[in-house]
Design an enzyme around this catalytic site. Structure first.
Site, PDB file in Angstrom:
ATOM      1  N   LYS A 175      59.068  33.816  43.776  1.00  0.00           N
ATOM      2  CA  LYS A 175      58.289  35.028  44.065  1.00  0.00           C
ATOM      3  C   LYS A 175      57.134  34.959  45.174  1.00  0.00           C
ATOM      4  O   LYS A 175      56.686  33.929  45.017  1.00  0.00           O
ATOM      5  CB  LYS A 175      57.386  35.439  42.717  1.00  0.00           C
ATOM      6  CG  LYS A 175      56.778  36.829  42.741  1.00  0.00           C
ATOM      7  CD  LYS A 175      56.053  37.282  41.326  1.00  0.00           C
ATOM      8  CE  LYS A 175      55.478  38.523  41.219  1.00  0.00           C
ATOM      9  NZ  LYS A 175      54.585  38.850  42.320  1.00  0.00           N
ATOM     10  N   GLY A 192      54.891  45.228  43.736  1.00  0.00           N
ATOM     11  CA  GLY A 192      53.636  45.573  44.223  1.00  0.00           C
ATOM     12  C   GLY A 192      53.213  47.077  44.193  1.00  0.00           C
ATOM     13  O   GLY A 192      53.620  47.846  44.886  1.00  0.00           O
ATOM     14  N   GLY A 217      53.764  45.213  37.360  1.00  0.00           N
ATOM     15  CA  GLY A 217      52.758  44.454  36.829  1.00  0.00           C
ATOM     16  C   GLY A 217      51.707  44.998  35.990  1.00  0.00           C
ATOM     17  O   GLY A 217      51.885  45.360  34.693  1.00  0.00           O
ATOM     18  N   CYS A 263      50.438  33.546  44.581  1.00  0.00           N
ATOM     19  CA  CYS A 263      49.092  33.547  43.921  1.00  0.00           C
ATOM     20  C   CYS A 263      48.188  33.028  45.148  1.00  0.00           C
ATOM     21  O   CYS A 263      48.222  32.170  45.759  1.00  0.00           O
ATOM     22  CB  CYS A 263      48.997  32.595  42.867  1.00  0.00           C
ATOM     23  SG  CYS A 263      47.322  32.836  42.137  1.00  0.00           S
TER      24      CYS A 263
END
Length: 344
Positions: free
Chosen positions: A146, A219, A240, A107
């Site tokens: 991750k 991604g 995602g 993040c």
């Protein structure tokens, strides 16, 4: 044969299968979204939103870790960098029945950077290794990481390999790799999801260089065709935004990637399966609008889909709104008995 080996390793060494995963996404992968997702796929591995160690230790632990058993297989993603705190929270993950505990090293937001959470930890591989070692010592669950392929200032192939080697030496066997660097100064979190170029070949190279590790690619992945291509080089894929905005995509996952029939034959059937859960949440005092926002993409691209979204938008927030809002919105969508087709 390589795919079969990877699947066996995932099932025996690393916990749940990660052949197809839905990424942890703040404000999106709540329990309400995950319950819907599970009506579409029984086998996709779902992840919670990132939960910080501070929130779990000093906040309402039960509220943050609450989930329905129907959501399994389910992984908890943690944000933090203090080994003792992460170990404590990893033990909580096992206590609350999660199938995996994942450390967020990807993040890029300023808020988490200030607390040594997320992508900034890629500059400190020894710290991440210490964190992972502490988590592994505290739980029997698989501990996964991750991360990005780098951050500004540490974006070389050698930097990435150093990170992987140090963290794997601490005991981590599964790396979920977002194939972009994170630019910590100058780009917003949203821009960091789009602007840095994708380098899928770097993730492929990681798997080739470290065949004993489980490498999951993440991604910009949107289609099953893309998933198939990535699975030729990696052990699993993680989607995602596409899985959130177009959740019906998940209806083809079980057939395509696990050789099993999916649970839902139509969007209407899947939504009807969610209604009892929504009612139970309403009975607990949860506002309908907190749940209905996760349903908005279910009829994406379908006749009546716009009317479905509009009706919910105009009515779910009203005081006293109940299950009838969802039922009336669903009635605005023709029900053709749309059989599951594998998306391209």
């Amino acid at each position: 044969m390589p795919e079969q080996i990877a699947d066996t390793q995932a099932d025996t060494l690393y916990g749940p299968s990660r052949r197809f995963c839905v990424a942890p996404m703040m404000d999106w992968t709540t329990s309400h979204y995950r319950y819907l997702a599970r009506q579409l796929s029984r086998h996709a591995l779902l992840y919670t939103e990132m939960v910080t160690t501070g929130a779990l230790i000093h906040g309402d632990t039960a509220r943050f870790l609450r989930h329905d058993p129907a959501e399994y297989p389910l992984a908890l993603q943690l944000g933090g960098s203090n080994p003792q705190e992460l170990a404590h929270c990893a033990a909580l993950a096992e206590q609350y029945g999660f199938d995996e505990v994942n450390l967020n090293v990807g993040c890029p937001s300023d808020r988490v950077q200030n607390n040594m959470i997320g992508a900034c930890l890629m500059a400190h591989p020894d710290r991440v290794a210490e964190d992972v070692r502490a988590m592994i010592s505290a739980t029997g669950l698989p501990v996964t990481v991750k991360h990005r392929i780098g951050i500004d200032g540490r974006e070389s192939w050698e930097d990435l390999c150093e990170f992987i080697e140090k963290v794997s030496e601490a005991g981590c066997r599964t790396f979920i790799v977002h194939a972009r660097i994170a630019v910590l100064e100058g780009l917003s979190p949203k821009e960091n999801r789009d602007i840095p170029p994708l380098k899928y070949d770097w993730v492929y190279r990681l798997k080739a260089l470290y065949p004993h590790l489980e490498i999951i690619i993440n991604g910009g992945i949107k289609t099953f065709d893309e998933c198939r291509q990535h699975l030729e080089h990696t052990d699993g894929v993680m989607l995602g935004r596409e899985a959130y905005h177009n959740p019906w995509l998940l209806a083809g996952v079980d057939t395509e990637f696990f050789g099993q029939p999916g649970p839902a034959r139509s969007r209407h059937e899947a939504l009807r399966a969610v209604l009892p859960f929504i009612q139970s949440e309403l009975d607990r005092g949860v506002y309908l609008s907190h749940m209905s926002r996760h349903l908005m993409g279910l009829f994406h691209g379908q006749p009546g889909g716009r009317q479905f979204r509009r009706y919910i938008s105009e009515n779910a927030h009203k005081p006293g709104s109940g299950i009838e809002v969802i039922e009336q919105a669903m009635a605005r969508v023709p029900e053709p008995g749309d059989a599951v087709t594998v998306p391209a």
